[in-house]
Design a protein around this motif. Structure first.
Motif: not given
Length: 716
Positions: A121-131
């Motif tokens: 799937l194509l998705a928009k990502l949001a970083r919570i932390n490095d991992r």
């Protein structure tokens, strides 16, 4: 005069790290209320500095993010389902170090069909932390699901079931009787995943059967198929290998009178390096030494563009399991003509190396030759001989061959100590299997001076190879190792500060800075802890045509030259040297010279693939060794701390396993990344990396490599 309105480098870096998505120059300027061309230029220079320091990486549209951060929009693949039934994903492409970050999917609209293992799937990502990332699905990519699964077949009343061998895949597949093939109970099978139905378990059809999982060979077969390792050579490659023969002396130097010896592990079958040394007779080099490192001339047999070459490039390297090897070259070469077996003529590339009394490499000469090994020796034999316990094989060579080797090694080792390299001598597991492939023992691999002797000779030859490439302005592949990124160093400094250890800041980073810390904690309970954390802070070595030096070895130039039977990168270096020095056939061709960056990236990736496959196999063999000891108590140490639990390494075998966070004493635990600890918020209980523990074995599954423990003082 300083401009108080302009942000510091740390402030800009903090903004970039806190952002859920990569940020552009315009957004940074807006956040700090910067305007005017002067501020824009200063900000551009500051971002360049952060990128040069390794603190940020530049992606699409010149937007920046912390190193190894995922892009704002990416193609993801469903990798599994957590215990609560929530789908988890991984990036379809991942070139960073270690495992990719975990990605949790935000709920889709009501009525959307459930996601299945392998869906893309194509998705928009949001970083919570490095991992850790959150992903909002933009759209599904039709027809992109994984089509095959490796698992264990078990009969059932309504057909059969396949349980995947990948511990991350919790999906069970239903097999209708017509789709069973010839699979029997507990067989290891490869199955094709069928189009998903609306109800019930997903279906699969057995397409290949590898035999019973009760057979020891199944363990390495799982690793081979899980990681997609090529195992079958084409007819053309096999034919080329079978037709090969030892070359004549035309264009070669006759080295057969020199009593070379090979020194390898007792179970080695491919011998690609042989060594010899003597005191240098040149009065201009008092107390100096002359060494010769002879390496199998694989380039003579594996020509650019041949079937053998294509097969070797696809593999990239040999892969070593406790019970077998998946070779880069067919056996007729890897264990035959290219292996420097005793008393047989062999084609070689030989570096003559002259070192001074301080172990410095003062000159070298490369020749294409024909050699004949005088003996095949093991590390233990050579070490015993050096310590006065010679056997029938080493006795006749003790004074004339082995003693000079140790004499030259002593000078090289002294030079290494003065160079102040990074020496992390961490314990390594060795799985011993019997003739039937069953685990007999798991022990820590012993490090002898004979091991270090060969390593130092190989390093000297690799340095010489790199020097020739640079001196001749010849394109090739260097083995490069960058210094740790600023991001990792800040984490390491914070951790060491917690132990009362200081790490220099504001000066050029050198391996000796780490060595000083290691010496300070040597012999203390924190010694292994600090070694582990320093190791994790290091950059990953790679292959590149652009030389940036080797940080860990404290060397300005370094290339892999000494293992062409098992590493394609070494074969590239051989070809480059042959072309640069006009040593005959088999030199680097123009097509490869134009693709060196691509080749280096490919070989770095196959190296990581091999290391992961080898580690997975060792985990599974270890689980097999422990499987009949469920309920037993073991002493160990915390080898990893994560938000979902503690990884434990047993003292006696080096086996690794997990204590899930749910099995820890009742509390709400926070993961303190900087301190490498889980901290109970109610009781203050701390579980820190390298802390000693006693655990009880709860589960050991050879098929998935999963080993679970609980702490000995907690309820079952």
């Amino acid at each position: 005069m300083t401009d108080s309105r302009f942000p510091t480098k740390d402030a800009v870096l903090a903004l970039i790290r806190s952002s859920a998505t990569p940020v552009g120059k315009r957004e940074i300027a807006r956040a700090f209320k910067l305007s005017g061309s002067d501020h824009r230029e200063r900000l551009k220079d500051l971002l360049r500095e952060l990128e040069a320091d390794g603190a940020v990486e530049r992606g699409r549209n010149k937007r920046v993010a912390p190193p190894q951060a995922l892009p704002e929009v990416a193609v993801l693949e469903i990798s599994g389902v957590d215990p609560d039934g929530e789908a988890q994903a991984r990036p379809l492409t991942w070139t960073g170090e270690g495992a990719p970050p975990r990605i949790f999917l935000l709920p889709e609209r009501k009525g959307a069909p459930p996601l299945a293992m392998g869906d893309r799937l194509l998705a928009k990502l949001a970083r919570i932390n490095d991992r850790l990332y959150e992903a909002r699905i933009i759209r599904r990519i039709e027809g992109a699901s994984e089509t095959r699964v490796l698992g264990v077949y078990r009969p059932a009343a309504d057909g059969g079931r396949i349980t995947p061998t990948d511990r991350r895949n919790r999906t069970e597949f239903f097999v209708l009787p017509p789709n069973r093939g010839d699979a029997e109970a507990d067989d290891l099978v490869l199955a094709e995943i069928l189009p998903a139905g609306r109800l019930g378990l997903p279906q699969a059809r057995v397409v290949d059967r590898f035999g019973s999982t009760a057979e020891p060979r199944a363990i390495s077969l799982i690793a081979i198929h899980t990681h997609g390792l090529p195992t079958v050579f084409s007819h053309g490659a096999l034919r080329e290998a079978e037709l090969a023969s030892v070359p004549s002396l035309v264009g070669r130097e006759d080295l057969r009178a020199i009593p070379f010896v090979t020194i390898d592990g007792a179970d080695a079958r491919d011998f690609d390096d042989a060594v010899w040394a003597e005191v240098d007779s040149d009065p201009a080099n008092p107390d100096g030494w002359r060494l010769i490192v002879a390496i199998a001339d694989v380039s003579y047999y594996v020509r650019p563009g041949s079937s053998l070459d294509r097969a070797a490039y696809e593999r990239g390297n040999s892969v070593y399991f406790p019970d077998r090897v998946v070779p880069m070259l067919p056996e007729a070469l890897s264990n035959g003509l290219c292996s420097l077996r005793p008393n047989e003529d062999r084609a070689c590339l030989a570096f003559q190396l002259w070192i001074d009394r301080n172990g410095a490499l003062i000159r070298h000469r490369l020749t294409r030759g024909l050699m004949r090994s005088a003996a095949r020796l093991t590390y233990e034999q050579v070490q015993n001989c050096h310590e006065g316990r010679a056997d029938d094989a080493t006795g006749p060579l003790a004074d004339t061959v082995i003693a000079p080797l140790y004499g030259a090694y002593a000078r090289l080792w002294e030079a290494r100590v003065r160079r102040r390299t990074l020496d992390l001598d961490l314990p390594e597991r060795r799985v011993v299997v019997d003739e039937r492939g069953r685990v007999g023992d798991i022990a820590t691999r012993v490090r002898l001076d004979s091991h270090r002797l060969i390593e130092e000779f190989m390093i000297a030859a690799n340095v010489a190879a790199a020097e020739v490439l640079e001196a001749r302005s010849m394109p090739g592949l260097f083995r490069v190792h960058d210094q740790p990124s600023m991001d990792k160093m800040e984490t390491l400094r914070a951790f060491l500060t917690g132990l009362g250890l200081t790490f220099p800041k504001g000066e050029a980073l050198k391996p000796e800075h780490f060595t000083r810390i290691l010496r300070r904690v040597e012999g203390t309970p924190d010694s292994q802890l600090v070694s582990e954390v320093i190791l994790r802070a290091q950059a990953q070595a790679a292959y590149s045509p652009d030389n940036i030096g080797h940080f860990g070895l404290a060397l300005p130039r370094y290339a892999h030259f000494t293992s062409p039977i098992r590493r394609y990168a070494d074969l590239i270096v051989h070809r480059a040297l042959i072309r640069a020095l006009k040593l005959g056939v088999g030199g680097l061709d123009d097509a490869a010279m134009e693709r060196l960056t691509e080749i280096g990236d490919h070989l770095s990736a196959t190296e990581r693939r091999a290391a992961t496959a080898e580690r997975d196999a060792v985990d599974r063999f270890t689980a097999a060794h422990l499987a009949d000891r469920v309920g037993a108590r073991f002493a160990g140490r915390v080898s990893g701390v994560t938000r979902f639990g503690l990884f434990i390494r047993l003292n006696d075998s080096g086996a690794d396993g997990l204590v899930p966070i749910s099995a820890l004493p009742d509390d709400r635990y926070e993961h303190d990344e900087a301190a490498h600890a889980l901290v109970g918020q109610r009781t203050g209980t701390r579980f820190r990396l390298s802390a000693p523990v006693t655990v009880v074995l709860v589960e050991a599954d050879p098929l998935t490599g999963s080993t679970l423990f609980r702490l000995a003082d907690t309820a079952a």
